[in-house]
Design an enzyme around this catalytic site. Structure first.
Site, PDB file in Angstrom:
ATOM      1  N   GLN A  65       0.812  -1.216   0.000  1.00 56.97           N
ATOM      2  CA  GLN A  65       0.000   0.000   0.000  1.00 56.97           C
ATOM      3  C   GLN A  65       0.846   1.265   0.000  1.00 56.97           C
ATOM      4  O   GLN A  65       0.311   2.370  -0.037  1.00 56.97           O
ATOM      5  CB  GLN A  65      -0.919  -0.010   1.234  1.00 56.97           C
ATOM      6  CG  GLN A  65      -1.918  -1.152   1.246  1.00 56.97           C
ATOM      7  CD  GLN A  65      -2.684  -1.242   2.550  1.00 56.97           C
ATOM      8  OE1 GLN A  65      -2.563  -0.399   3.436  1.00 56.97           O
ATOM      9  NE2 GLN A  65      -3.486  -2.295   2.691  1.00 56.97           N
ATOM     10  N   HIS A 131      -1.096   0.207   5.704  1.00 57.97           N
ATOM     11  CA  HIS A 131      -1.685   1.192   6.616  1.00 57.97           C
ATOM     12  C   HIS A 131      -0.800   2.417   6.827  1.00 57.97           C
ATOM     13  O   HIS A 131      -0.362   2.714   7.933  1.00 57.97           O
ATOM     14  CB  HIS A 131      -2.062   0.539   7.941  1.00 57.97           C
ATOM     15  CG  HIS A 131      -3.160  -0.476   7.830  1.00 57.97           C
ATOM     16  ND1 HIS A 131      -3.840  -0.963   8.918  1.00 57.97           N
ATOM     17  CD2 HIS A 131      -3.702  -1.096   6.744  1.00 57.97           C
ATOM     18  CE1 HIS A 131      -4.754  -1.844   8.508  1.00 57.97           C
ATOM     19  NE2 HIS A 131      -4.671  -1.939   7.185  1.00 57.97           N
ATOM     20  N   GLU A 229     -15.335   3.785   9.112  1.00 56.79           N
ATOM     21  CA  GLU A 229     -15.952   4.840   9.913  1.00 56.79           C
ATOM     22  C   GLU A 229     -15.764   6.218   9.291  1.00 56.79           C
ATOM     23  O   GLU A 229     -14.741   6.498   8.656  1.00 56.79           O
ATOM     24  CB  GLU A 229     -15.332   4.883  11.314  1.00 56.79           C
ATOM     25  CG  GLU A 229     -15.536   3.634  12.145  1.00 56.79           C
ATOM     26  CD  GLU A 229     -14.879   3.724  13.508  1.00 56.79           C
ATOM     27  OE1 GLU A 229     -15.073   2.790  14.306  1.00 56.79           O
ATOM     28  OE2 GLU A 229     -14.182   4.733  13.789  1.00 56.79           O
ATOM     29  N   TYR A 250     -10.193 -10.456  10.234  1.00 62.29           N
ATOM     30  CA  TYR A 250     -10.289 -11.067   8.907  1.00 62.29           C
ATOM     31  C   TYR A 250     -10.487 -12.568   9.077  1.00 62.29           C
ATOM     32  O   TYR A 250      -9.758 -13.222   9.815  1.00 62.29           O
ATOM     33  CB  TYR A 250      -9.036 -10.780   8.083  1.00 62.29           C
ATOM     34  CG  TYR A 250      -8.892  -9.304   7.742  1.00 62.29           C
ATOM     35  CD1 TYR A 250      -9.767  -8.695   6.856  1.00 62.29           C
ATOM     36  CD2 TYR A 250      -7.905  -8.529   8.332  1.00 62.29           C
ATOM     37  CE1 TYR A 250      -9.653  -7.342   6.553  1.00 62.29           C
ATOM     38  CE2 TYR A 250      -7.776  -7.181   8.035  1.00 62.29           C
ATOM     39  CZ  TYR A 250      -8.663  -6.591   7.139  1.00 62.29           C
ATOM     40  OH  TYR A 250      -8.554  -5.248   6.854  1.00 62.29           O
TER      41      TYR A 250
END
Length: 363
Positions: A65, A131, A229, A250
């Protein structure tokens, strides 16, 4: 709360051939500045021609990522040509990486970054490709830029417990000056054992953030399996991750004690189950799509490939009352959404052959 199909919009391809584009900013004279996650920043001309990659970027730890992520023009760009970008920064010894924020100046020839300076580095660096967070928002007070920046920071996946600790930058929103300095009114300034840059904590991984016209800072963050959220981080507040979440591990199973609320921890304004994998976030301030859309919030979905038009109980504020799926028939991962100077919405699709799309009103 209702979820429905929205009034149609017509996607118009501004440019394609972009490799996993992550963020778009609007340059003068109809040009665009786009980042590509593998580590390139490009100018796109008003006619859609994609220029060669800019020179001058720092070393970037691209992978997973990570890579070159958000970009934002300074509010005074027309005069100072200054911009900010965040990226995954490798450790000097090659052991780990973290999110970093840099300032730079776009050269007059629009082919290079000049005066590149890293003004913030997330601590500690860890060995992870996940992340990073990494959305940048310039804050405003009473409608005017106040010289400060918000930056969202992920908890690096393997370090989720760090999100509840104040001695690190994992799972935090930080607030700093444009020179990297710490504002004197940050909530943890002077508190022993707390990093003074921290604005709020208990976050997971935010890839969307924006400012409402009244100066309120909005963000969304990825939940685990469920529990994405929308939050409105306030100074010094704890947003709960990983103690409270509407998601699960997960593959199933509760996280921690399986709590969805706890005293002293801020509940989200809104959450999604199942996860939509949100990325990009913008308010619409124009009437280009009709008066009913003004004040709506727009969020991209990576997982389901649509743009979520979110109606609030009041324009720019209040609770989520209705959601509408735009661009769902295309099925492309929506990485970023911004309102352009023309009042229209623009989105980036996160693909090997990614596109910059302009959303025209009507079918």
């Amino acid at each position: 709360m209702a979820v429905g199909r929205a009034q149609a919009v017509r996607p118009e391809v501004v440019a394609d051939g972009l490799q996993n584009p992550w963020a778009v900013a609007f340059l003068p004279e109809g040009r665009f500045l786009v980042t590509e996650r593998p580590g390139r920043m490009r100018v796109i001309e008003a006619d859609g021609r994609v220029a060669p990659a800019l020179t001058g970027l720092p070393t970037i730890a691209a992978g997973g990522q990570g890579g070159l992520l958000d970009v934002m023009l300074d509010s005074g760009f027309a005069n100072n040509r200054t911009l900010y970008f965040c990226f995954s920064e490798p450790a000097a010894d090659g052991m780990g990486n973290s999110t970093a924020l840099a300032s730079a100046r776009l050269s007059a020839s629009r082919d290079a970054l000049e005066n590149v300076r890293v003004i913030f580095s997330q601590k500690p660096k860890v060995q992870s490709s996940a992340h990073f967070g990494c959305r940048i928002v310039e804050s405003r007070q009473e409608g005017k830029a106040d010289g400060l920046l918000f930056l969202t920071l992920g908890e690096r996946f393997s370090r989720k417990e760090d999100a509840q600790k104040l001695d690190n930058h994992h799972g935090k929103v930080v607030r700093i000056g444009k020179d990297g300095g710490v504002p004197k009114d940050n909530p943890f300034v002077g508190r022993a054992g707390a990093l003074p840059e921290i604005w709020s904590y208990g976050h997971r991984n935010s890839q969307g953030a924006t400012l409402a016209p009244d100066g309120t800072f909005w963000m969304h963050e990825h939940g685990p399996q469920g529990g994405d959220e929308i939050n409105l981080p306030q100074p010094g507040r704890n947003h709960g991750w990983p103690v409270v979440t509407f998601g699960e591990n997960y593959g199933g199973g509760k996280i921690g004690e399986g709590l969805t609320a706890k005293a002293g921890m801020e509940p989200p304004l809104h959450y999604w189950v199942p996860s939509i994998a949100p990325s990009g976030m913008a308010f619409l301030t124009s009437d280009r799509y009709g008066a009913a859309w003004r004040g709506n919030l727009f969020v991209g979905s990576l997982k389901f490939g649509y743009l979520d038009r979110i109606e609030l109980s009041q324009p720019f504020k209040g609770k989520v009352v209705r959601e509408h799926k735009l661009l769902a028939e295309g099925g492309s991962r929506i990485r970023d959404v911004r309102q352009g100077p023309d009042g229209l919405l623009y989105v980036l699709t996160d693909e090997a052959n990614g596109r910059l799309l302009r959303l025209q009103p009507g079918s």
